[in-house]
Write a protein that holds these residues in place. Structure first.
Motif, short mmCIF file in Angstrom:
data_model
loop_
_atom_site.label_atom_id
_atom_site.label_comp_id
_atom_site.label_asym_id
_atom_site.label_seq_id
_atom_site.Cartn_x
_atom_site.Cartn_y
_atom_site.Cartn_z
N THR A 5 2.06 -3.10 0.85
CA THR A 5 1.01 -3.66 -0.11
C THR A 5 1.13 -4.91 -0.75
O THR A 5 1.61 -4.74 -2.07
N VAL A 6 1.64 -5.86 0.05
CA VAL A 6 2.26 -7.35 -0.63
C VAL A 6 1.24 -7.78 -1.92
O VAL A 6 1.80 -8.21 -2.51
N GLY B 135 2.09 -10.57 -4.15
CA GLY B 135 3.72 -10.92 -3.82
C GLY B 135 4.40 -10.77 -4.97
O GLY B 135 5.56 -11.03 -5.20
N HIS C 173 5.78 -7.99 -6.15
CA HIS C 173 7.11 -7.28 -5.66
C HIS C 173 7.72 -7.99 -4.79
O HIS C 173 9.16 -8.00 -4.64
N PHE D 284 -1.69 -0.15 6.05
CA PHE D 284 -0.44 0.27 6.36
C PHE D 284 -0.56 1.65 7.15
O PHE D 284 0.54 2.15 7.07
N GLY E 72 -3.25 1.56 -4.26
CA GLY E 72 -4.53 1.02 -4.99
C GLY E 72 -5.11 -0.25 -4.97
O GLY E 72 -4.97 -0.96 -3.94
N GLN F 135 -8.76 -7.98 -7.40
CA GLN F 135 -9.89 -7.34 -6.77
C GLN F 135 -11.01 -6.66 -8.03
O GLN F 135 -12.04 -6.77 -7.65
C1 LIG Z 1 -1.45 -2.53 -6.58
S1 LIG Z 1 -1.80 -3.96 -5.62
C2 LIG Z 1 -0.27 -4.37 -4.85
C3 LIG Z 1 0.38 -5.43 -5.65
C4 LIG Z 1 1.48 -6.04 -5.38
N1 LIG Z 1 2.66 -5.12 -5.07
C5 LIG Z 1 2.23 -7.22 -6.06
O1 LIG Z 1 3.15 -7.26 -6.62
O2 LIG Z 1 1.40 -8.08 -6.38
C6 LIG Z 1 -2.36 -3.01 -4.01
C7 LIG Z 1 -2.51 -3.81 -2.91
O3 LIG Z 1 -2.55 -3.07 -1.66
C8 LIG Z 1 -3.55 -3.13 -0.76
N2 LIG Z 1 -3.80 -2.15 -0.02
C9 LIG Z 1 -4.32 -1.02 -0.60
N3 LIG Z 1 -4.22 0.02 0.39
C10 LIG Z 1 -3.88 -0.80 1.58
C11 LIG Z 1 -3.79 -0.39 2.76
N4 LIG Z 1 -4.13 0.84 3.23
N5 LIG Z 1 -3.04 -1.03 3.75
C12 LIG Z 1 -2.77 -2.33 3.40
N6 LIG Z 1 -2.95 -2.89 2.16
C13 LIG Z 1 -3.57 -1.80 1.36
C14 LIG Z 1 -4.88 -3.88 -1.51
O4 LIG Z 1 -5.59 -4.58 -0.84
C15 LIG Z 1 -3.83 -4.49 -2.92
O5 LIG Z 1 -3.74 -5.85 -2.39
#
Ligand SMILES: C[S@@+](CC[C@H](N)C(=O)[O-])C[C@H]1O[C@@H](n2cnc3c(N)ncnc32)[C@H](O)[C@@H]1O
Length: 281
Positions: A5-6, A9, A11, A53, A76, A81
């Motif tokens: 869930t990049v 970016g 993390h 994912f 999430g 978003q």
């Molecule tokens: C809480 S944010 C992550 C923030 C990230 N860790 C950061 O440091 O910026 C969750 C992200 O996961 C993505 N996401 C949620 N469910 C997903 C899935 N099943 N497959 C891929 N990406 C997903 C969303 O689009 C969102 O960009």
């Protein structure tokens, strides 16, 4: 390592610092907007792939990573978003009823609220939103069809829930919006498959880290870790093991890690985060 869930970016940047120039990071996100931001922020160092994912193992193999030392899932939606009215995630701003993380996907919130039979809509709101007014909310939504905007949905919920029963700390439509969003994006389905995918590619000693913001997601992660860290999963009344199940994980967090008060003060959206981690054995 794989960041499933990049997002923007945040993390990934910290991971890149720690794995150094010889480490390899694959970042996955199903939101093209988030991925474009990640690409700009992180530069050429990580491999970035648009995808869900739920296909984690296949995406990693296709990117040339058969075995990895870590998988991170930060579940999430991301703040951008939520904040972008046009994505339709928020009841605070008026926007189209969309809520798709992947804008290629056919199922929108508009389709869900306008076409799901009333009983099914009530079940989604009750099960995914843990909303006790689900039946009445579904009834009001169906009566007001067609709903076009996030404001229409929020107004239907506000009308359905008696004022005296409005929650004190959250907007009355919070749980309904969360439920519709989870349904639109099949978030629990992705989580289940993503956890299994992680097990396929984690090397021995590799770590799985999951951050959940929702009690149903956290419960699913907890259940998965508990099951995969046990040698036998036969029913307790059975005298002899017949399942042959062997533990493939060691749990590192007996209790989930919660944000510190300082973190919550700096980032209020972190308040419901729970992090669980386990090591592949
Ligand atoms: C809480 S944010 C992550 C923030 C990230 N860790 C950061 O440091 O910026 C969750 C992200 O996961 C993505 N996401 C949620 N469910 C997903 C899935 N099943 N497959 C891929 N990406 C997903 C969303 O689009 C969102 O960009």
């Amino acid at each position: 390592m794989v960041d499933g869930t990049v997002g923007l970016g945040g993390h990934a940047r910290l991971v890149l610092e720690r794995i150094g120039p010889d480490g390899r990071l694959l970042g996955i996100d199903r939101d093209d907007v988030a991925l474009a931001v990640a690409r700009e922020r992180l530069g050429p160092a990580p491999l970035l792939r648009r995808g869900d994912f739920r296909d984690l193992a296949a995406i990693a193999r296709e990117a040339g990573l058969d075995r990895v030392d870590g998988v991170l899932l930060d579940l999430g939606v991301s703040s951008p978003q939520l904040d972008e009215a046009a994505r339709g995630f928020s009841f605070r701003q008026d926007g189209p009823l969309d809520m798709r993380m992947d804008r290629r996907s056919a199922l929108t919130a508009e389709r869900v609220v306008n076409t799901l039979p009333q009983r099914e809509l009530a079940a989604v709101i009750r099960d995914l939103g843990e909303e006790r007014w689900a039946v009445r909310i579904a009834e009001f939504v169906v009566r007001r069809r067609p709903l076009r905007t996030t404001r229409d949905l929020a107004a239907a919920v506000e009308a359905a829930v008696p004022r005296a029963a409005w929650p004190r700390d959250i907007h009355p439509a919070t749980r309904t919006f969360q439920a519709v969003r989870m349904h639109v994006n099949d978030e629990l389905g992705s989580l289940d498959l993503g956890l299994r995918g992680a097990m396929e590619i984690l090397s021995e000693g590799g770590r799985l880290v999951v951050i959940a913001f929702h009690s149903l997601e956290d419960a699913a992660v907890k259940r998965f870790l508990a099951l995969e860290s046990r040698d036998c999963v036969c029913p307790p009344q059975q005298p002899v093991c017949t399942c042959g199940h062997r533990a493939s994980l060691r749990i590192l967090t007996r209790k989930p890690l919660r944000p510190t008060p300082d973190e919550v003060a700096a980032n209020p959206r972190s308040r419901s985060a729970r992090l669980r981690a386990a090591e592949r054995v």
